[in-house]
Each structure stands twice: as C-alpha cells, then as structure tokens.
Write a protein that holds these residues in place. Structure first.
Motif, PDB file in Angstrom:
ATOM      1  N   ILE A  18       0.996  -1.176   0.099  1.00 41.51           N
ATOM      2  CA  ILE A  18       0.050   0.136   0.156  1.00 41.51           C
ATOM      3  C   ILE A  18       0.846   1.307  -0.094  1.00 41.51           C
ATOM      4  N   ALA A  19       2.023   1.169   0.753  1.00 46.47           N
ATOM      5  CA  ALA A  19       2.838   2.509   0.860  1.00 46.47           C
ATOM      6  C   ALA A  19       3.430   2.684  -0.728  1.00 46.47           C
ATOM      7  N   GLY A  20       3.740   1.661  -1.341  1.00 50.76           N
ATOM      8  CA  GLY A  20       4.097   2.010  -2.747  1.00 50.76           C
ATOM      9  C   GLY A  20       5.517   2.336  -2.595  1.00 50.76           C
ATOM     10  N   THR A  21       5.738   3.520  -3.476  1.00 47.84           N
ATOM     11  CA  THR A  21       6.999   4.332  -3.547  1.00 47.84           C
ATOM     12  C   THR A  21       7.074   5.599  -3.265  1.00 47.84           C
ATOM     13  N   GLU A  22       7.761   6.540  -3.140  1.00 47.32           N
ATOM     14  CA  GLU A  22       8.036   7.762  -2.700  1.00 47.32           C
ATOM     15  C   GLU A  22       7.045   8.747  -3.500  1.00 47.32           C
ATOM     16  N   GLU A  23       6.769   8.161  -4.774  1.00 48.83           N
ATOM     17  CA  GLU A  23       5.771   9.029  -5.867  1.00 48.83           C
ATOM     18  C   GLU A  23       4.601   8.689  -5.683  1.00 48.83           C
ATOM     19  N   TYR A  24       4.253   7.355  -5.436  1.00 46.35           N
ATOM     20  CA  TYR A  24       2.651   7.075  -5.497  1.00 46.35           C
ATOM     21  C   TYR A  24       2.542   5.858  -4.597  1.00 46.35           C
TER      22      TYR A  24
END
Lengths: 396, 396
Positions: free
Chosen positions: A206-212
């Motif tokens: 859910i946290a994904g990457t820095e961007e999304y």
C-alpha cells in the motif's frame, strides 16, 4: 457537484466502449450486463469496495454511455470515480439489499424495460464470480421476452491487450511488487514471526514508492512455510515463527489503480536439501529459456510445450498450467481468465498482452516457486519486474 | 503424512455438522452443496485463498463427514486445514480450471452420481457470491433427476449464533481492530499521505498483538477523505495527502482465524463545522441509547425503530439499514447476510449473536460514522471493542 477523479483519458474510455460494442456486435449481443467489478471499472472507471452488494453496468449497442446501477449510497462513488454523466447513474433503494422479499435484478429488469431493451439478445457473465444463479433466474422471470447468451469472457478478452497507459500502471505496480518482495526476502529468517513478515508485506503493497501509493491487491500475500508450502494457496500462519529447515513461498502482487503485477520467489532457511536445489535449478533454467523463446505469433500452448520440454529428463513434472493473463482486477483473483499457458490454449500471443509465467511446483511435502510477469513486445517479451531469479537462503 | 492444524475441537465441528443437517432435514434438503468459503470453513475448517477457482463441500444427510472437492493442487490444503479424513477429500485435475471445454460442475456431478446422490433434493447457494449461473445450469444438465432448492442462507443462519470458542476469536479480532483504529486515529493529520495511513492500518491488522497475529480482513480498510466520504465504499486515495478541512472516515475490521470484528470512527482535520458537529452528537447519542435498549427477545426491526426514534426531530435521516450480523468471513464482506437492523426484519435477538451496529450517515458532500460491534448477552448486549465514541479532531 462532485469532482471526477479519472485515471485514463476520455479517449481511452471511449475506445474501450467501442471495442466492447464491436465484440458484442460480432457475437450478436445487443445488450450486455456486466457485474464483474473489473469489467465495470474498465468501461466506466467505477472503483469502490461496493461489489459485496449487487451492482453493474448495462451496455446497449444503441446507447453511447454505459448505464451504471448500484446501491443508492454508492452512487456518489460512481459520480466521483466514473466518467459517466448523471443520467447514466441509477441508484437503487436500500430495501433491495440482501432482501428476503425482493431482488436487485427486479430493479435492473425495470431499468431495462423502461429503456425499451426487453426482448434484446442480452449477454451476461454466466460463470463470473458476481453473477449468481439467482440473479439469472430473476432476469429470466422478469424479462420473459429477452434471450440470454454467455458473455463471461467478452470484456476480459478485450482487456487482454493493454494500452500504453495501462502498461504504465502495470510497470508502477511491478515497482511496488519488487519492494514488497524485497521486504519479505530480507525479513524472513529463523525465529521471526510469520505474521510480522505478512504485515510488512501488506504495508509495502500500500505504501508504494516515494512517488505513488498502491492499492489493495486482488490476492492477499500468499506466504506459506514448511508443510503449508505443499499446497498452492495457503498463506502465513498467524501464530508461528520461522524455523530452521523451512521452505517459505512468496506469491505476492501489488496493484496501482487496480492494475496488478504478480511475482513469486522462494526462501530456504538453512542448508538447502539436494532435492530442493535440483528443483530450483531446473525451474530457474527452464524459466529463463522459456522467456527467451516467447515471441508474438506463438500460441499459449506452444509456450507451455516449450517449457515442458525444458523439464524433460529431469524427473520433475508440472501437471498444472504454467501461466495466465493478468491486469486490472479485484478480489479474489488478479488473473483475467482468458489466456492460460497450457495444452489446448490456441491464443496467439500479441504485443500488449501481460502474462504471469508461473511454474510453481508443489511436491508432497514442499513447494518451489520462481515466476515472472511479462509483457509481450513486438520483438519477444519483456520482464516487468526486476528481481533476482534464485532460491534465496538464510544460513542462520 | 501432513499434520492437521485445527482451530476448534472435533466436538465443535461435529456439532456444527449436526446443526446443519438438522436445518437441512427441516427444509427437506437431502444433499447440500456449499461453495461459499465461510460456509466451507465453518463445517470443515478448510482455509485457503483458493476460492478463485471452483471448490466446495457436499453435505449429505446419510454421510457422516462432509465431502470436500477442489483443485488437485489445493488438496493438501484440505489435508492440513480441515478435520476431514482422506476419503472425504476429492481433488480435480487442472484441465477443469477455467476451461472453455469442460466445467468443474461436471466433476461434481460425477462425485454425486458415484455416491448414489443423484435424484436427491439438493440445496445450493442460489444467491451466493460463489455460485454462478453457469454452475447451476451445468448441475441441472448433468443431474436431470435431481431437484434443487435455494439454500443460500441455510448455513449462515446456523452460524448466526456463536459458540464460546467463536466469541473468543471475535474478542481477539476486536483487540486487533482497536489497535488498527488507534493507529489510524493517531496518524491521520494534515499533510500525511493517505497511503501511509492505509499501509500502517493494513500492517496493524496482520501484526495483531504481542500474543497472536491477525488474518486478512474480508473488507479492505475503507478510509475515504473529503468528498470521497460522501459515498459509502470508497477508500483512501493513493496519491493524496490529508488537507485541513478533511473529514476522514474509518471503517476497519480485523480478523482472527477469519473471525471478524468491524468498527467505524471519524476524524476531522481542523475546526469542526457546526453541521458535522450536530450529526456527530446525534449519532453518538443515539448509538449509546440504542445499545442500552438492546436485549434478547427484541426483533431486529424493533432495534432499528428505537434508533430511528432517537433521530426524531433532529432533521437527520438514515434511510439505509443500521446494522448486520458478522463473524466468520472471506472477501468481499464480513457481513453474514442474515440479520439486518432494518424495518421488516423479524429476527428475534438471542444470546450469542454478533451484530455490527453501524449508523453511517452519508450526506451530499461528506459522511460521519461511529459504530459498535456487539454481542447479544442474556442480559442485554456487550460492546466487543473498547474505543472512545467521538468525532476525533486534529487542530493542525
């Protein structure tokens, strides 16, 4: 006035509707009832965890926009997440929900009658998760003039070739999947509670990457250990810690706007037994050779046949299919139920298809998995995830 | 030989089978086909993320054990997670999976014929998520001598009254839910990415407590903000940060061995507008008064009527049902689809029932939720979760 929040251009949505209407026309279907949330999302953008009550989309050859129906309290969800105009959103009153005295399909039949669509040849998702036997019976009773055809796979086949915009989201999903897989591989070790690894993987999805960010995945992380790896779909044990000698399977996927990228790997805690080492070598070698072999124009069964050839003489057998098409999905499955890499599947591979090559091996007391999601390209295929293909080990 | 890993005593499983057979007998059903994973788990213990392919359990009045069928590669899952003996586990070959040429129900019809069960009055889950129109058509074609009855709710009604052991797991789930809710309420603030809150909640659901882990929840955390709170089932936005003036709804549940405990709360970022403050006061007050009112012997509709009385003269309306039975569940819903707190539901409350009192209010541009899962006790009802009933605010 609620602002719309769409993930694709209007051109792309219109193109999807045109492609689905063309498929309907070719199959002689004038009206199409879709209740699968992925099919609904594909055509309209609608995205909510509301599919536990009846909802759907009606596509008529003679109406430009699809018509959304769902629970009244979910209508604002359609106003926000779909591109549909107000007159294409029909909410039903709450007394239809799980009623013992009426049924949502009576509301839908009224919608159909009001628009003069009774008597049309109507496609329904006969074998979909969300089209129950009762729904079909109610429609037959309420619309005696209509005839029905099985259109379970009509939209999924249109979905099987992805656009550039869809592929971009799948690449983003794959980047999240890599992070989730790295989290798991790094964390799994003797003495670590299995639940803590599953929790960290869920968070990474859910946290994904820095961007999304990511979305909820259509399949909960499948992380069985020890004997539980001898079956295909058990997951972590909430009360157990990893022990020396455990095989741990990791079948994970992340999603971006519901577009998935699945990936499988295996971890062993301790000195790898010879038989597992052999299975791993055979699978990883066959995986690499098969990916090199894949190109547009081959059929799904030819890919499986080539893979089976890689196993010849090794003593290892894989009696189930070795891959399937994936993409836009909701629980319980990120597979699209169209292309299967198995004997008899005559689908001709073409650029834009996304397939999970998943040669999982489940023996009597343990399993081994190393898979790759790939995109068929004009010149061959491209791995969507970048993660080492090996049996990971911890010496602890 | 795989070790069995069961979460209830054999006595409890046998008692469940007896209760289901009694309900079958009363309804004149000789053979029952269950494909809902919660119903399958309830009777056999079977637990795997394999319900995306066809699987099920056959219960015959003249056979002691239920008979499990599923994909061959999932059979070991049945050996490990169910109490069933080897002769009660039937795996089907992989060519049945999502085939365009055959169907799993032909395998099931063969099982039924082999055992001499053709011609029996057969109950099926006509309106369940997992019993498709095609499955029903195949069964009718393969078993022309059988007659079919709608048994969608037969097992769910047996499940509606929980045992002590089940209640113990629900209490454990509630303890995890409290932790997940606390995580969210503490973390939500202006400038925080919504995805990071959803990730932390997902992790808390699985990490559980010091003593035990959670399971994947049947509903993904529903955490909409701002305008998305005007609909019932949108969740977090993967690319947005919370802003001043946001309403954030939290509808969360955790699960222990698939037994759930749902809970809803609301957070406001900034100075609470008067109209939201009023909605919150009315709902929290009505919630407390209604919980005080509940006792065994009342009907579900009387509870809703009392709640509606609490709203009288406040200008606030709640046109949808205000609660439902919950417990053992898989995606997409932790509700049991039996008891609904709404007009017309004549169910008499009895000790052991677990109900989510969920008076969610969705207005044109925002919503408010404050709910309680409760257990009906001999003397009234008991809240299962312990969490402050208020509109949480951050002044940031």
């Amino acid at each position: 006035m609620l602002r719309k929040d769409l993930h694709f251009s209007m051109d792309e949505y219109r193109q999807r509707v045109r492609a689905v209407k063309a498929a309907m026309d070719h199959q002689g279907i004038e009206l199409l009832l879709l209740v699968d949330p992925a099919n609904m999302n594909y055509l309209t953008g609608y995205d909510g965890w509301s599919f536990y009550v009846h909802q759907g989309v009606l596509v008529s050859l003679d109406r430009e926009e699809p018509l959304w129906f769902g629970r009244q309290q979910d209508s604002n969800g359609a106003r926000i997440t779909s591109w549909l105009a107000e007159e294409s959103i029909a909410g039903y009153p709450d007394h239809y929900v799980q009623s013992r005295y009426t049924h949502t399909m009576r509301f839908v039949a009224d919608l159909i009658k009001e628009r003069g669509w009774e008597g049309r040849k109507t496609g329904v998702e006969m074998d979909g998760y969300w089209f129950s036997a009762r729904m079909f019976r109610e429609l037959n009773e309420q619309l005696p003039g209509s005839s029905f055809a099985d259109a379970t796979s009509l939209v999924p086949w249109v979905r099987s070739v992805k656009s550039e915009a869809e592929i971009a989201y799948i690449r983003q999903a794959a980047a999240i999947t890599e992070k989730a897989m790295r989290t798991a591989v790094d964390m799994i070790d003797t003495g670590i509670p299995e639940k803590d690894v599953a929790a960290a993987v869920s968070a990474a999805q859910i946290a994904g990457t820095e961007e999304y960010g990511g979305d909820s995945s259509a399949i909960f992380p499948i992380i069985p250990s020890a004997e539980r790896t001898s079956s295909a779909h058990l997951t972590f044990h909430p009360d157990r810690r990893y022990q020396k000698g455990d095989v741990v399977l990791l079948e994970l996927g992340a999603a971006r706007y519901r577009y998935h990228a699945p990936l499988s790997r295996t971890v062993y805690l301790g000195s790898v037994p010879e038989d597992l080492k052999k299975v791993a070598d055979v699978v990883v070698s066959g995986l690499g050779r098969t990916l090199d072999f894949i190109q547009p124009g081959l059929t799904a069964e030819e890919v499986e046949e080539y893979w089976r050839g890689c196993l010849k003489g090794t003593g290892i057998e894989k009696p189930s299919r070795v891959g399937y098409s994936f993409g836009l999905a909701y629980v319980p499955d990120w597979g699209e139920h169209t292309i299967s890499l198995r004997p008899g599947d005559k689908t001709v591979l073409e650029p834009g298809m996304t397939i999970h090559f998943m040669p999982g091996i489940w023996l009597d007391t343990y399993g081994f998995e190393c898979s790759e999601p790939f995109l068929v390209t004009p010149g061959g295929c491209e791995k969507l995830a970048d993660f080492p293909q090996e049996l990971f080990t911890k010496k602890s």
